[in-house]
Design a protein around this motif. Sequence first.
Motif, mmCIF file in Angstrom:
data_model
loop_
_atom_site.group_PDB
_atom_site.id
_atom_site.type_symbol
_atom_site.label_atom_id
_atom_site.label_comp_id
_atom_site.label_asym_id
_atom_site.label_seq_id
_atom_site.Cartn_x
_atom_site.Cartn_y
_atom_site.Cartn_z
ATOM 1 N N THR A 1 0.839 -1.207 0.000
ATOM 2 C CA THR A 1 0.000 0.000 0.000
ATOM 3 C C THR A 1 0.870 1.252 0.000
ATOM 4 O O THR A 1 0.609 2.211 -0.735
ATOM 5 N N ALA A 2 1.912 1.252 0.822
ATOM 6 C CA ALA A 2 2.829 2.398 0.876
ATOM 7 C C ALA A 2 3.507 2.616 -0.474
ATOM 8 O O ALA A 2 3.667 3.753 -0.941
ATOM 9 N N LEU A 3 3.898 1.518 -1.137
ATOM 10 C CA LEU A 3 4.527 1.621 -2.452
ATOM 11 C C LEU A 3 3.559 2.181 -3.480
ATOM 12 O O LEU A 3 3.906 3.072 -4.272
ATOM 13 N N THR A 4 2.333 1.691 -3.469
ATOM 14 C CA THR A 4 1.332 2.136 -4.435
ATOM 15 C C THR A 4 1.011 3.619 -4.261
ATOM 16 O O THR A 4 0.790 4.334 -5.241
ATOM 17 N N LEU A 5 1.006 4.090 -3.022
ATOM 18 C CA LEU A 5 0.710 5.501 -2.760
ATOM 19 C C LEU A 5 1.849 6.424 -3.189
ATOM 20 O O LEU A 5 1.612 7.565 -3.602
ATOM 21 N N SER A 6 3.083 5.935 -3.106
ATOM 22 C CA SER A 6 4.238 6.796 -3.381
ATOM 23 C C SER A 6 4.472 7.014 -4.880
ATOM 24 O O SER A 6 4.964 8.079 -5.279
ATOM 25 N N LEU A 7 4.114 6.060 -5.717
ATOM 26 C CA LEU A 7 4.425 6.166 -7.141
ATOM 27 C C LEU A 7 3.773 7.367 -7.846
ATOM 28 O O LEU A 7 4.467 8.152 -8.499
ATOM 29 N N LYS B 1 2.813 10.185 -6.841
ATOM 30 C CA LYS B 1 3.162 11.512 -6.338
ATOM 31 C C LYS B 1 4.181 12.208 -7.234
ATOM 32 O O LYS B 1 4.380 13.418 -7.132
ATOM 33 N N LEU B 2 4.835 11.431 -8.094
ATOM 34 C CA LEU B 2 5.819 11.996 -9.003
ATOM 35 C C LEU B 2 5.197 13.057 -9.915
ATOM 36 O O LEU B 2 5.866 13.982 -10.364
ATOM 37 N N GLU C 1 2.195 14.768 -9.130
ATOM 38 C CA GLU C 1 1.149 15.508 -8.418
ATOM 39 C C GLU C 1 1.170 16.999 -8.759
ATOM 40 O O GLU C 1 0.136 17.601 -9.052
ATOM 41 N N GLY D 1 0.622 -0.358 -9.206
ATOM 42 C CA GLY D 1 0.647 -0.728 -7.792
ATOM 43 C C GLY D 1 -0.550 -1.572 -7.404
ATOM 44 O O GLY D 1 -0.443 -2.507 -6.598
ATOM 45 N N SER E 1 -3.996 8.314 -5.058
ATOM 46 C CA SER E 1 -3.060 9.387 -5.411
ATOM 47 C C SER E 1 -3.618 10.249 -6.534
ATOM 48 O O SER E 1 -3.524 11.481 -6.494
#
Length: 354
Positions: free
Chosen positions: A159-165, A167-168, A170, A242, A286
């Motif tokens: 979940t953390a990985l899927t949320l971070s991708l 944001k590149l 945003e 993700g 995201s």
Amino acid sequence: MKTYLKRFWKENAVVFFLLTVTNVIQTIVSVRMAASLNTLVNLDFESFFKVLAEVMGLFLVFLLVLNVQINKTSETKQKMATAIRTDITKRMEQASYTSFHQKQVGTYTSWLSNDLNTIESSGFDLFYQILGGIIATVSSVIALFAFHWSIVVMTIVLTALTLSLPKLYENKLKTASLSTTEENERFISKVTDTLNGFDTFFSFNLLQKLTRNTQEASVALADAKNNQTRVTAKVAILGAFGNILGQLSVTGLTGYLVFRSLVPIGAMMATSDLAAVIFNTVGNLSQQLAAMRAVEPIFEKFETLEISTEKSSEKIPTVLSGIELEQVGYAYGDKQVLEKVDASFELGKKYAIV
């Protein structure tokens, strides 16, 4: 947008409660369907049909609450939209003459129509989608504990990985969204000016300008929307990656646990459904958050209409006794129609200019 969510906190609290009920019911259904598969494996048909009856009852409650939730959400959203329009027009009331006329009327019309539509769809609608998704995700993660702790750990990491991708992109999405709203304002202003000039174009045999000006404005608006779509697509693709990775990983881990006899085979159905809920939510989160944040510049734009804190010293011309014209002229294009005309118009009388 936070201002209006807080202002109508009671209505939004009711929506939150209804969203919680509907999403928790769906989570319970997923867990109970796993139990139904276990009863089939054990050839316990009586228990199987009991579980089905239980699930049917849960779905009936779900549908009843869902109907109330949809109506209440719409009512709350429209109350907030009306409040925004009211606040904008109040700013217009308090603006000075010069401040108001720094923008065209078409721009203000766009604020009250197109921008409000954007706030409703990309702001309030997405807020409720995100809220419902978060509730569903939390209840699903809690439900996963009923099967095995390792599934929960893997879910949290992915979940953390899927949320971070996503944001590149945003900031790019925020910029693209603002550009689209600004271009939409220019489109409305240009089309309004063009259509208001119909009589002039007609007199000079230039009616083709109607199509030309509208087409030019439309192309510029289309470019802005296409750019926004390209950025949105990149965010969506990263979220989808993700999402797929998370669902397949949870399903694979559950299968391994079934082979090791650590969880019953029915867990495959439940964890698959719960993982789909979690990663569908997180995969879109995201993109939804970026789109919702992109609404913020619209609210900031409303603030550009300056409020006059003191009584305006500007003098608006008023007719007290009449109008005196001395040595005036008028040209229609290159054709001089009137030249060196003197005229007197007394207040309260009627005149015909031929």
